[in-house]
Enzyme design. Structure first.
Site, PDB file in Angstrom:
ATOM      1  N   LYS A  74      60.656  87.959  88.942  1.00 31.50           N
ATOM      2  CA  LYS A  74      59.408  88.754  89.064  1.00 31.50           C
ATOM      3  C   LYS A  74      60.065  89.323  89.901  1.00 31.50           C
ATOM      4  O   LYS A  74      60.831  88.640  91.468  1.00 31.50           O
ATOM      5  CB  LYS A  74      58.373  88.679  89.154  1.00 31.50           C
ATOM      6  CG  LYS A  74      57.502  90.272  89.413  1.00 31.50           C
ATOM      7  CD  LYS A  74      56.364  89.686  89.172  1.00 31.50           C
ATOM      8  CE  LYS A  74      55.417  91.511  89.445  1.00 31.50           C
ATOM      9  NZ  LYS A  74      54.091  91.313  89.210  1.00 31.50           N
ATOM     10  N   SER A 144      51.752  93.810  86.195  1.00 31.73           N
ATOM     11  CA  SER A 144      52.909  94.150  86.427  1.00 31.73           C
ATOM     12  C   SER A 144      54.084  93.682  85.911  1.00 31.73           C
ATOM     13  O   SER A 144      55.165  93.293  86.511  1.00 31.73           O
ATOM     14  CB  SER A 144      52.804  94.470  88.316  1.00 31.73           C
ATOM     15  OG  SER A 144      52.413  93.721  88.404  1.00 31.73           O
ATOM     16  N   SER A 168      47.752  90.963  87.211  1.00 27.31           N
ATOM     17  CA  SER A 168      49.190  90.978  86.552  1.00 27.31           C
ATOM     18  C   SER A 168      50.192  90.293  85.755  1.00 27.31           C
ATOM     19  O   SER A 168      51.142  89.914  85.532  1.00 27.31           O
ATOM     20  CB  SER A 168      50.095  91.110  87.683  1.00 27.31           C
ATOM     21  OG  SER A 168      49.994  93.363  88.303  1.00 27.31           O
TER      22      SER A 168
END
Lengths: 424, 424
Positions: A74, A144, A168
């Site tokens: 990420k 996210s 997330s």
């Protein structure tokens, strides 16, 4: 090569075995590059991907328990050899030259760090980063950790690192139909991950098989604990938390399916009543995030006057000290009460991973079924065992006691032993 | 220049006023450079100091509330334009190109980031980094924020950033005779600070005047709260925590002096009895650090096989999950009970900052009077108001309620309004 390699369809464990048997990591890298060329134009999971860099890395991997396993990272986690942009203009092209602790640990284990996966801005806003859901390009993959979940679902990488502060990691896993794990808070160091909430920020994991989470548990040194050989006799409490009304028909169907399989495997399944002290716990989660975010984003707001209102409003008007003390106190109290429930014979909790299937559009979806467990700092695994009639995934969460991450992983493995096939 | 500048003898507030009145920040920088040339050979506070870099920075400062104020930065806090070596071989010369959040915030405020201050390895070990105590070169300045405290004490910088996980800010402040502050946990973002314990790591502050801490409180946006105009009538509890026997005669004399001045200023001073739930709290602090350190240093131990036993032992044998849950639970409980004491009419706590004067040698001293308050996450200010007959400083700690940092700072300012003069 005599036959086409299709590592992308396999698991991390299969990659490890292939490399141990003599397959060069470069073959894994080339397979990934081909898969990226095939599916990435539609999925848009990566903020940074460089095939030549990947080849160079594949050529120089240390030996280790994850040698040759592809991992998407990420883009709020620092990587020494790739930019970390946080999907925020100030950090476009920023490449600090150090790894987040979790990335560093994976590299020592021989993992092939594949690229940077798209995220909402600072893993905080609810506006998607342009990644699509591999199951339906009109839908969000969730967020996210949008790119991390999509990369694994589409078979571009075997594993991915995400983060979770609300929902997330788990919610994108549910929307994309892959295993996702939010470990016990701080079981994996969050150093080098963009901060939002020191109390809730947690490094998350993605895989297409529960057994791959066991590989990661070994690498990250999760606590040893009793792990079951069977689900028979385990006491599993069903919980919709403090918001039973939020689950739609699909979410309820996923829960009923999950409870049914648990029963069929011999588990004792019952409705779990949370103590009254949990009333309002989602509001405490909101207060903790708003307080801690006001500290976390102060420097960004000062240095970037045109940063969005999400951040500037948070810094300008945090909850009061009285509200903060009350929120922390409720969280602390409930964490202890949850320990007591587990101490008193509860083995695991089954909860929704999301309110329903991935919504259409660019919003990242509703974290209502994730936030409480994040604040409780307990391990959660999304089990991607259910699909709607339309073929869309809806996951369920298995939740355990603090530090009993391996128990939750094993239960997920027993509940769904098979790997998920890549989409597309 | 008509007369020699001596900003090093002044406070941050005086620097701000001088710059606002037209003194160029370059004059402050040149004064600091001269002071460093004078005292640094004996003190050895800096891991990195570059006069030309400082001049270039002084020439390009943004306007802001700290414009031209010199700040030393502990070398576990990332700085975009200077190496961050953590006093650990793996990071020698490492320069990631991003600022820790606290440094970023200071830069936006116009502060002159002066250099990197020496620390024990990863701000964790108890072996000093070669910095000497400005009051006596045979003695430790304390640690781990050794260079930060010494830089301010010796007048090389007006301010410094440290960190505290046990007693790493307050104890060096006591040993070096300066104001030191451990704010409420997370009042200042710890992003970009080397992690040890997510529960305890706190960015710390150093100054030679309490009123300079107010400047910093403004820049970092500490909560508003009731601040007293006078100490008269404030209820101040004396506490030696759970280890009254640890204070030596010097530490007790400092406490008696502090209590005496408080009484003379009209405060109501009494012996504070902590609830029984605090029994064993220092052991819980130890368990929390050992658990969280095992996560924090995993990647370092994996990547650096010859890292010291302090780190490899911590990673190899963390406390059990049962011990960890019990330690967190005690900490959570006591944090609430401490809130109750403040809610019930206690205004502030007066506690030792150290067990005595700075010891001779390279050990960093005993954190026994600091660790509990770090775990409680409450604001602490070291007030350097007492010296032994031999002229060595011994501080006392003023401690307040979570988020009432400004109240503690104001009380310190009322207790000791005058600035400390630089040593040497």
């Amino acid at each position: 090569m005599d036959k086409p390699l299709t590592f992308h369809a396999g698991t991390a464990r299969q990659m490890v075995e292939a490399v141990a048997a003599g397959t060069p990591p470069m073959a894994v890298a080339e397979d990934m590059i081909a898969r990226v060329q095939q599916v990435e134009p539609a999925v848009n999971a990566f903020a940074f991907f460089d095939a030549d860099r990947l080849r160079a890395e594949a050529d120089a991997l240390p030996d280790g328990p994850l040698k040759g396993v592809t991992v998407a990272v990420k883009d709020v986690l620092l990587t020494r050899d790739m930019p970390t942009a946080h999907n925020s203009a100030r950090y476009a092209g920023s490449q600090p030259g150090i790894d987040a602790a979790c990335v560093d640990t994976l590299r020592s284990a021989g993992a092939l760090i594949a690229g940077k996966a798209r995220t909402t801005e600072f893993a905080s806003t609810t506006v998607g980063p342009g990644t699509t859901n591999p199951h339906d390009a009109a839908r969000t993959p969730g967020g996210s950790s949008s790119g991390s979940a999509a990369s694994v679902a589409a078979g571009m990488t075997a594993l991915a690192l995400g983060t979770q502060t609300g929902g997330s990691t788990i919610r994108p896993a549910s929307f994309c139909g892959v295993f996702g794990m939010k470990p016990t808070w701080n079981a994996i160091s969050r150093e080098g991950s963009k901060m939002y909430s020191a109390t809730c920020d947690t490094v998350g994991l993605y895989a297409r098989a529960a057994s791959d989470l066991e590989l990661l548990a070994d690498v990250f040194g999760f606590d040893g604990c009793d792990v079951p050989d069977s689900l028979a006799g385990l006491r599993i409490g069903i919980s919709y938390g403090t918001t039973p009304e939020a689950a739609d028909a699909d979410s309820r169907a996923a829960m009923e399916n999950g409870a049914g399989v648990l029963l069929a495997l011999g588990a004792e399944v019952f409705d779990l009543t949370l103590p009254e002290a949990f009333d309002g716990i989602l509001e405490s989660h909101r207060v903790v995030l708003a307080r801690e975010g006001a500290s976390a984003f102060l420097n960004e707001v000062r240095a970037t006057p045109d940063l969005g209102a999400f951040f500037s409003d948070m810094v300008a008007a945090p909850p009061t000290a009285i509200e903060a003390r009350a929120a922390y106190r409720q969280a602390d109290l409930c964490r202890g009460l949850l320990d007591d429930l587990f101490e008193g014979g509860l083995d695991l909790i089954l909860a929704p991973s999301a309110t329903g299937v991935a919504p259409e559009g660019i919003g990242t979806g509703d974290p209502t079924y994730n936030s409480m467990w994040t604040l409780m700092q307990v391990p959660v695994v999304n089990v991607p065992m259910y699909r709607t009639a339309a073929g869309l995934p809806v996951g369920v969460s298995l939740i355990g006691r603090r530090y009993e991450d391996r128990r939750v992983i094993r239960a997920a493995s027993l509940l769904m032993p098979e790997a998920v096939a890549p989409v597309g």
